[in-house]
Design a protein around this motif. Structure first.
Motif, PDB file in Angstrom:
ATOM      1  N   ILE A 104      45.361 -67.262-121.788  1.00  0.00           N
ATOM      2  CA  ILE A 104      46.842 -67.508-120.984  1.00  0.00           C
ATOM      3  C   ILE A 104      47.395 -68.875-121.234  1.00  0.00           C
ATOM      4  CG2 ILE A 104      47.746 -67.684-118.789  1.00  0.00           C
ATOM      5  CD1 ILE A 104      46.366 -65.221-117.919  1.00  0.00           C
ATOM      6  N   VAL A 105      46.271 -69.894-120.996  1.00  0.00           N
ATOM      7  CA  VAL A 105      46.422 -71.204-121.181  1.00  0.00           C
ATOM      8  C   VAL A 105      46.804 -71.525-122.555  1.00  0.00           C
ATOM      9  CG1 VAL A 105      45.495 -73.584-120.917  1.00  0.00           C
ATOM     10  CG2 VAL A 105      44.834 -71.952-119.132  1.00  0.00           C
ATOM     11  N   ASP A 106      46.203 -70.887-123.406  1.00  0.00           N
ATOM     12  CA  ASP A 106      46.488 -71.362-124.890  1.00  0.00           C
ATOM     13  C   ASP A 106      48.048 -70.925-125.043  1.00  0.00           C
ATOM     14  OD1 ASP A 106      44.433 -72.767-125.496  1.00  0.00           O
ATOM     15  OD2 ASP A 106      43.371 -71.416-126.883  1.00  0.00           O
ATOM     16  N   PHE A 107      48.470 -69.809-124.789  1.00  0.00           N
ATOM     17  CA  PHE A 107      49.879 -69.141-124.992  1.00  0.00           C
ATOM     18  C   PHE A 107      50.880 -70.389-124.333  1.00  0.00           C
ATOM     19  CE2 PHE A 107      53.506 -66.996-123.639  1.00  0.00           C
ATOM     20  CZ  PHE A 107      53.882 -66.290-124.648  1.00  0.00           C
ATOM     21  N   ILE A 108      50.561 -70.595-123.065  1.00  0.00           N
ATOM     22  CA  ILE A 108      51.425 -71.785-122.490  1.00  0.00           C
ATOM     23  C   ILE A 108      51.803 -72.928-123.336  1.00  0.00           C
ATOM     24  CG2 ILE A 108      51.981 -73.015-120.494  1.00  0.00           C
ATOM     25  CD1 ILE A 108      50.599 -70.957-118.827  1.00  0.00           C
ATOM     26  N   ARG A 109      50.552 -73.648-123.865  1.00  0.00           N
ATOM     27  CA  ARG A 109      50.302 -74.620-124.408  1.00  0.00           C
ATOM     28  C   ARG A 109      51.197 -74.500-125.782  1.00  0.00           C
ATOM     29  NH1 ARG A 109      45.207 -76.583-127.638  1.00  0.00           N
ATOM     30  NH2 ARG A 109      45.818 -78.992-127.739  1.00  0.00           N
ATOM     31  N   ALA A 110      51.016 -73.371-126.587  1.00  0.00           N
ATOM     32  CA  ALA A 110      51.813 -73.182-127.523  1.00  0.00           C
ATOM     33  C   ALA A 110      53.088 -73.180-127.563  1.00  0.00           C
ATOM     34  CB  ALA A 110      51.146 -71.900-128.391  1.00  0.00           C
ATOM     35  N   ASN A 111      53.678 -72.540-126.480  1.00  0.00           N
ATOM     36  CA  ASN A 111      54.879 -72.131-126.424  1.00  0.00           C
ATOM     37  C   ASN A 111      55.877 -73.206-125.456  1.00  0.00           C
ATOM     38  OD1 ASN A 111      55.484 -69.221-127.666  1.00  0.00           O
ATOM     39  ND2 ASN A 111      53.519 -69.320-126.714  1.00  0.00           N
ATOM     40  N   ILE A 112      55.154 -74.082-124.752  1.00  0.00           N
ATOM     41  CA  ILE A 112      56.152 -74.960-123.887  1.00  0.00           C
ATOM     42  C   ILE A 112      55.860 -76.388-124.274  1.00  0.00           C
ATOM     43  CG2 ILE A 112      56.278 -75.655-121.676  1.00  0.00           C
ATOM     44  CD1 ILE A 112      55.701 -73.021-120.560  1.00  0.00           C
ATOM     45  N   PHE A 113      54.503 -76.806-124.799  1.00  0.00           N
ATOM     46  CA  PHE A 113      54.149 -78.261-124.796  1.00  0.00           C
ATOM     47  C   PHE A 113      54.430 -78.592-126.295  1.00  0.00           C
ATOM     48  CE2 PHE A 113      51.456 -77.255-120.870  1.00  0.00           C
ATOM     49  CZ  PHE A 113      52.187 -77.754-120.092  1.00  0.00           C
ATOM     50  N   VAL A 114      55.480 -79.452-126.666  1.00  0.00           N
ATOM     51  CA  VAL A 114      55.877 -79.890-127.937  1.00  0.00           C
ATOM     52  C   VAL A 114      56.095 -80.992-127.884  1.00  0.00           C
ATOM     53  CG1 VAL A 114      57.313 -79.217-130.059  1.00  0.00           C
ATOM     54  CG2 VAL A 114      56.648 -77.294-128.674  1.00  0.00           C
ATOM     55  N   PRO A 115      55.337 -81.778-128.616  1.00  0.00           N
ATOM     56  CA  PRO A 115      54.655 -81.712-129.612  1.00  0.00           C
ATOM     57  C   PRO A 115      52.911 -81.230-129.157  1.00  0.00           C
ATOM     58  CG  PRO A 115      54.774 -84.134-129.567  1.00  0.00           C
ATOM     59  CD  PRO A 115      55.759 -83.270-128.442  1.00  0.00           C
ATOM     60  N   ASP A 116      52.901 -81.926-127.776  1.00  0.00           N
ATOM     61  CA  ASP A 116      51.410 -81.721-127.300  1.00  0.00           C
ATOM     62  C   ASP A 116      51.706 -81.789-125.658  1.00  0.00           C
ATOM     63  OD1 ASP A 116      51.796 -84.644-126.562  1.00  0.00           O
ATOM     64  OD2 ASP A 116      51.485 -85.080-128.435  1.00  0.00           O
ATOM     65  N   ALA A 117      50.452 -81.516-124.831  1.00  0.00           N
ATOM     66  CA  ALA A 117      50.634 -81.547-123.624  1.00  0.00           C
ATOM     67  C   ALA A 117      51.018 -82.844-122.803  1.00  0.00           C
ATOM     68  CB  ALA A 117      49.077 -81.057-123.058  1.00  0.00           C
ATOM     69  N   LYS A 118      51.048 -83.684-123.669  1.00  0.00           N
ATOM     70  CA  LYS A 118      51.521 -85.144-122.956  1.00  0.00           C
ATOM     71  C   LYS A 118      52.965 -85.338-123.080  1.00  0.00           C
ATOM     72  CE  LYS A 118      47.238 -85.649-122.919  1.00  0.00           C
ATOM     73  NZ  LYS A 118      46.202 -85.300-121.563  1.00  0.00           N
ATOM     74  N   SER A 119      53.716 -84.528-123.332  1.00  0.00           N
ATOM     75  CA  SER A 119      55.077 -84.528-123.670  1.00  0.00           C
ATOM     76  C   SER A 119      55.931 -85.049-122.417  1.00  0.00           C
ATOM     77  CB  SER A 119      55.750 -83.205-124.393  1.00  0.00           C
ATOM     78  OG  SER A 119      55.388 -81.962-123.469  1.00  0.00           O
ATOM     79  N   PHE A 120      55.527 -84.858-121.465  1.00  0.00           N
ATOM     80  CA  PHE A 120      56.313 -85.230-120.247  1.00  0.00           C
ATOM     81  C   PHE A 120      56.644 -86.604-120.066  1.00  0.00           C
ATOM     82  CE2 PHE A 120      54.542 -81.157-118.382  1.00  0.00           C
ATOM     83  CZ  PHE A 120      55.315 -80.349-118.340  1.00  0.00           C
ATOM     84  N   TRP A 121      55.804 -87.572-121.064  1.00  0.00           N
ATOM     85  CA  TRP A 121      56.093 -88.687-120.692  1.00  0.00           C
ATOM     86  C   TRP A 121      57.052 -89.425-121.851  1.00  0.00           C
ATOM     87  CZ3 TRP A 121      52.790 -93.358-123.090  1.00  0.00           C
ATOM     88  CH2 TRP A 121      52.293 -93.410-124.118  1.00  0.00           C
ATOM     89  N   ILE A 122      57.497 -88.484-122.628  1.00  0.00           N
ATOM     90  CA  ILE A 122      58.557 -88.833-124.003  1.00  0.00           C
ATOM     91  C   ILE A 122      60.001 -89.407-123.081  1.00  0.00           C
ATOM     92  CG2 ILE A 122      59.868 -87.955-125.604  1.00  0.00           C
ATOM     93  CD1 ILE A 122      57.689 -86.101-126.446  1.00  0.00           C
ATOM     94  N   PRO A 123      60.437 -88.753-122.359  1.00  0.00           N
ATOM     95  CA  PRO A 123      61.883 -89.199-122.007  1.00  0.00           C
ATOM     96  C   PRO A 123      61.658 -90.772-121.248  1.00  0.00           C
ATOM     97  CG  PRO A 123      61.802 -86.994-121.059  1.00  0.00           C
ATOM     98  CD  PRO A 123      60.255 -87.396-121.754  1.00  0.00           C
ATOM     99  N   GLY A 124      60.747 -90.892-120.435  1.00  0.00           N
ATOM    100  CA  GLY A 124      60.627 -92.061-119.497  1.00  0.00           C
ATOM    101  C   GLY A 124      59.964 -93.360-120.306  1.00  0.00           C
ATOM    102  N   GLY A 125      59.184 -92.663-121.385  1.00  0.00           N
ATOM    103  CA  GLY A 125      58.389 -93.530-122.227  1.00  0.00           C
ATOM    104  C   GLY A 125      59.571 -94.439-123.190  1.00  0.00           C
ATOM    105  N   ILE A 126      60.577 -93.474-123.941  1.00  0.00           N
ATOM    106  CA  ILE A 126      61.293 -94.167-124.519  1.00  0.00           C
ATOM    107  C   ILE A 126      62.343 -95.150-123.758  1.00  0.00           C
ATOM    108  CG2 ILE A 126      63.733 -93.555-125.984  1.00  0.00           C
ATOM    109  CD1 ILE A 126      62.618 -90.789-126.487  1.00  0.00           C
ATOM    110  N   LEU A 127      62.677 -94.711-122.604  1.00  0.00           N
ATOM    111  CA  LEU A 127      63.388 -95.638-121.707  1.00  0.00           C
ATOM    112  C   LEU A 127      62.793 -97.038-121.141  1.00  0.00           C
ATOM    113  CD1 LEU A 127      65.330 -93.008-119.264  1.00  0.00           C
ATOM    114  CD2 LEU A 127      66.314 -94.429-121.131  1.00  0.00           C
TER     115      LEU A 127
END
Length: 435
Positions: A104-127
């Motif tokens: 289940i975890v692998d399915f979520i990881r493969a379909n939601i987190f792109v490019p990886d599980a750290k993707s939540f820091w992309i918008p704030g990181g760019i700013l």
């Protein structure tokens, strides 16, 4: 001194191999006219921590940190793993069949987190990266991946500020996303590499092939900068003090790395060769999964084995200096020929015999052969393996060096020399950007 923004997820107190490369670049860049400015995370979920690495950070360094949502905290809770523990998926699930929860975890990881599980820091990181570049007047940005989200942040900073971007790739992008998600991300990221990336640095052939496959537009921007060591080379081979022949493996060890063929022939050898049986000891320092431990204990007497958990890198360095020989074991994978483990180039600096369980004509074998540092263990031939082990062990017993170490070629793997190559790339990118 020109300033350069460094985007990295791994930063002290992070320990393990993921931190060493960028930490050493940062340590030596000032020697070549560049002042690093760090953008990292406040709450990184690191498999291991090493507080001793703080001592390697230049005191004048400016470090900017940001909080990011870490999905691995939910992952640990769902999988029943201690929230305070560092979680290393490789050693926890190394060779076991995946449970329903894990699927289940692998399915979520493969379909939601792109490019990886750290993707939540992309918008704030760019700013935040844009603000840092403007405030510090940075001339370039470097990112180190994995995680590839760091590369996305750096590409965004480059896009909005116009400064050149150097993309450092330690390992190829993972293949866990579903095909549609991978294609979407790869196409977009490939455009950024084509239009905004000045150079793509890689440490091994596998990473280079992975970049080429996923991101064809990296084109002629590829530059090889391997890993290395960061201590003074001994002037000559130093005989170990131990009465045993300690063959030491440092780092993570999990089931798919288990050297089944070597184990099989070594079991036969020690039945017939009392010299090897009485003197050889297989030593492990680092995280090793329980399945592998059980396999070694099943096949070898207790006095031939030594297991020690993860230790800070400065302590590990001293332990490896006192080893009889250093051991490389490559994963049992089709692409193993192209893999150069991070420990390989650090091993060179100890000037200890390197014995390696790996495929013939691999990248690792070429490195240890050209530096005169080691040999591949011929696991397909019991007699040759026995002769090799006996010869090296007897040479050490007599106080002789069993290898013809090439001091000049080994010296080229010092972290300072490798950082100088990165500095040249930075200088060229900045000058080209001014045109």
């Amino acid at each position: 001194m020109k300033k350069v923004l460094v985007v990295t997820y791994y930063w002290p107190p992070a320990g393990g191999p993921g931190i060493q490369r960028i930490l050493k670049f940062v340590k030596y860049l000032r020697d070549f006219g560049f002042e690093p400015v760090i953008l990292t995370v406040k709450n990184g979920d690191y498999p291991v921590k090493d507080g001793e690495l703080f001592s390697e950070i230049p005191s004048v360094l400016k470090i900017y940190k940001m909080f990011i949502p870490e999905p691995y905290s939910l992952y640990k809770k769902f999988m029943g793993i201690d929230q305070k523990s560092g979680f290393d998926k490789g050693t926890v699930f190394g060779g076991r069949k995946k449970s329903f929860k894990h699927k289940i975890v692998d399915f979520i990881r493969a379909n939601i987190f792109v490019p990886d599980a750290k993707s939540f820091w992309i918008p704030g990181g760019i700013l935040k990266g844009i603000r840092i570049v403007k405030k510090e007047k940075c001339s370039a940005v470097i990112s180190t991946s994995p995680p590839y989200s760091a590369g996305v942040i750096a590409s965004g900073v480059s896009f909005f500020t116009g400064i050149p971007w150097i993309f450092d790739c330690r390992d190829p992008w993972g293949s866990y996303q579903n095909k549609k998600m991978r294609i979407r991300f790869a196409d977009k990221f490939d455009d950024f590499l084509k239009n905004f990336c000045s150079s793509v640095c890689f440490k091994q052939t596998l990473a280079w092939k992975g970049i080429k496959k996923s991101f064809p537009c990296s084109g002629d921007k590829d530059v090889w900068i391997p890993n290395g060591f960061d201590f003074d080379l001994p002037r000559a081979y130093v005989k170990p003090e131990s009465n045993k022949f300690d063959l030491v493996y440092a780092g993570s060890f999990y089931t798919r790395r288990y050297p089944a063929r070597f184990t099989e022939i070594l079991k036969e050898i020690i039945k017939e060769n009392s010299f090897i049986r009485d003197n050889l000891r297989l030593c492990f320092i680092g995280r090793i999964d329980e399945e592998s431990k059980a396999s070694f204990r099943k096949n070898f007497p207790c006095d031939m084995l030594s297991f020690e958990s993860y230790v800070p890198h400065n302590i590990l360095t001293e332990k490896l200096k006192s080893a009889s020989a250093l051991w490389i074991v490559m994963d049992d994978l089709p692409e193993a020929k192209d893999i150069v483990a991070g420990k390989t180039c650090e091993y060179l600096g100890y000037m200890k015999p390197i014995l390696a369980c790996l495929p013939e004509n691999s990248e690792t074998e070429k490195i240890i052969a050209e530096t005169g540092s080691g040999v591949r263990i011929p696991v397909e031939n019991k007699e040759e393996t026995e002769r090799l082990l006996t010869g090296i062990m007897k040479a050490l017993e007599e106080g002789k060096s069993p290898m013809k170490f090439n001091h000049e070629k080994i010296s080229a793997y010092h972290r300072r020399f490798l950082t100088e190559r990165l500095a040249v790339i930075l200088e060229e990118a900045i000058n080209e950007n001014k045109k």
